[in-house]
Design a protein around this motif. Structure first.
Motif: not given
Length: 373
Positions: A175-193
């Motif tokens: 009940x204490x989790x809010x999954x981010x919408x994108x998959x981990x690899x997408x989050x990683x690339x967006x973070x780099x960008x």
């Protein structure tokens, strides 16, 4: 061994309003005063940011399907990412500027008067439900708003070039989790960008005369979608074996974009400077063994064990475990060369996962199945 960063986060993050009451309670209850994890194994790992980089660290946690907290700190600032089997599901920060209320103010969703009224409590805590109750946001908007807010904290870490990190292996209450919408690899690339600047990238990738090899066959649909059309053109240019300087002049992309793509490829194991293929091969070996292990479970384990759950698991836990594993072993997510090598095994894994969910996702069938064990 105590956790300086973890304790500081609980103190400062809660005071800044980053943790709602449930999450704050969890953070205090799970305060890392022990090195023993849920299974009696070493629960705390420590290291310095930069060796590895934040992107490499988070990608490694996804590959090993880590569950717990990654606590990162530098210059009196602490930020934590809660991770469920490698996927970021919650975030917190000790910086007041990262509070949800501050984000709403910066983006013009609340005016100064409403901001002051909501921020007058002694603790300064304002969570999403309070904002709904105050009529600031619509209840239907809350999930997307929370994901956006947590994403901003997550992405801010990609600009960190130094500091310390601690990894705390522990269970996360569903009940204490809010999954981010994108998959981990997408989050990683967006973070780099978003956050990785040219000076940092040159240090990691190399000077303009560096030749970076790309392995298009190691990129699945999720990776290609994250990298984007311009990034894919850069990958094609890198595949020619020309130095970065020539790729920059011929690809139509600027220097920053070319370096971002080259760095992203090295992080996810789909490229790197000439002579650096060993890391990518090691990652493929890890994935190859993971598929073999799960296929062995399909042949031998009961449905609860297949989903990584105990026999007392709830319907909610069953659904979350099923959805995570279904994504993890989707042939569109697995690196293409492994998807071809293990096409039969992956199909069987998915088939039995579906069967397990059909049984365990139904309350009556789950209880009947439990009684047969």
């Amino acid at each position: 061994r105590g956790s300086v960063l973890g304790d500081q986060l609980v103190r400062e993050g809660a005071a800044a309003g980053e943790l709602d009451s449930a999450t704050t309670d969890h953070a205090v209850a799970e305060s890392p005063g022990s090195d023993e994890g849920p299974a009696g194994e070493e629960a705390v790992r420590q290291g310095s940011i930069g060796s590895p980089d934040v992107a490499v660290l988070l990608h490694g946690l996804w590959r090993e399907r880590f569950t717990g907290r990654a606590v990162l700190g530098r210059e009196q600032v602490s930020k934590t990412i809660w991770i469920d089997h490698g996927e970021p599901v919650f975030a917190a920060s000790s910086q007041p500027q990262d509070r949800l209320l501050e984000v709403l103010r910066r983006e013009g969703k609340i005016d100064d008067d409403r901001y002051k009224a909501l921020g007058e409590s002694a603790s300064g805590e304002v969570d999403g439900q309070k904002l709904v109750g105050a009529g600031v946001i619509d209840p239907d908007e809350l999930p997307a708003l929370q994901r956006h807010w947590l994403g901003e904290i997550f992405f801010s870490l990609f600009g960190w070039e130094d500091g310390q990190y601690e990894l705390h292996a522990e269970s996360l209450p569903p009940e204490q989790t809010i999954a981010l919408k994108d998959r981990p690899v997408q989050l990683l690339v967006e973070g780099i960008y978003r956050r990785c600047g040219i000076d940092f990238l040159v240090q990691r990738v190399g000077p303009p005369e560096t030749v970076v090899r790309s392995h298009f066959d190691r990129l699945g649909e999720a990776e290609l979608e994250a990298i984007g059309p311009e990034g894919q053109r850069v990958i094609e240019a890198l595949g020619s074996g020309r130095p970065l300087a020539e790729v920059i002049s011929s690809s139509g992309s600027d220097r920053l974009k070319v370096y971002q793509v080259a760095y992203a490829l090295s992080v996810i194991g789909a490229g790197g400077a000439e002579g650096s293929d060993e890391q990518a091969e090691q990652l493929l070996r890890v994935d190859r063994q993971r598929i073999r292990n799960k296929h062995a479970q399909v042949c031998e384990a009961d449905y609860f064990a297949l989903l990584g759950l105990g026999a007392d698991a709830s319907a909610h836990e069953v659904r979350r475990a099923y959805e995570r594993l279904r994504r993890e072993f989707d042939q569109e997510v697995v690196p293409p060369d492994l998807a071809g090598e293990f096409s039969r095994e992956l199909a069987e894994i998915v088939q039995v996962l579906d069967e397990a969910y059909q049984v365990l996702g139904d309350d009556e069938l789950r209880q009947a199945y439990r009684e047969t064990l």
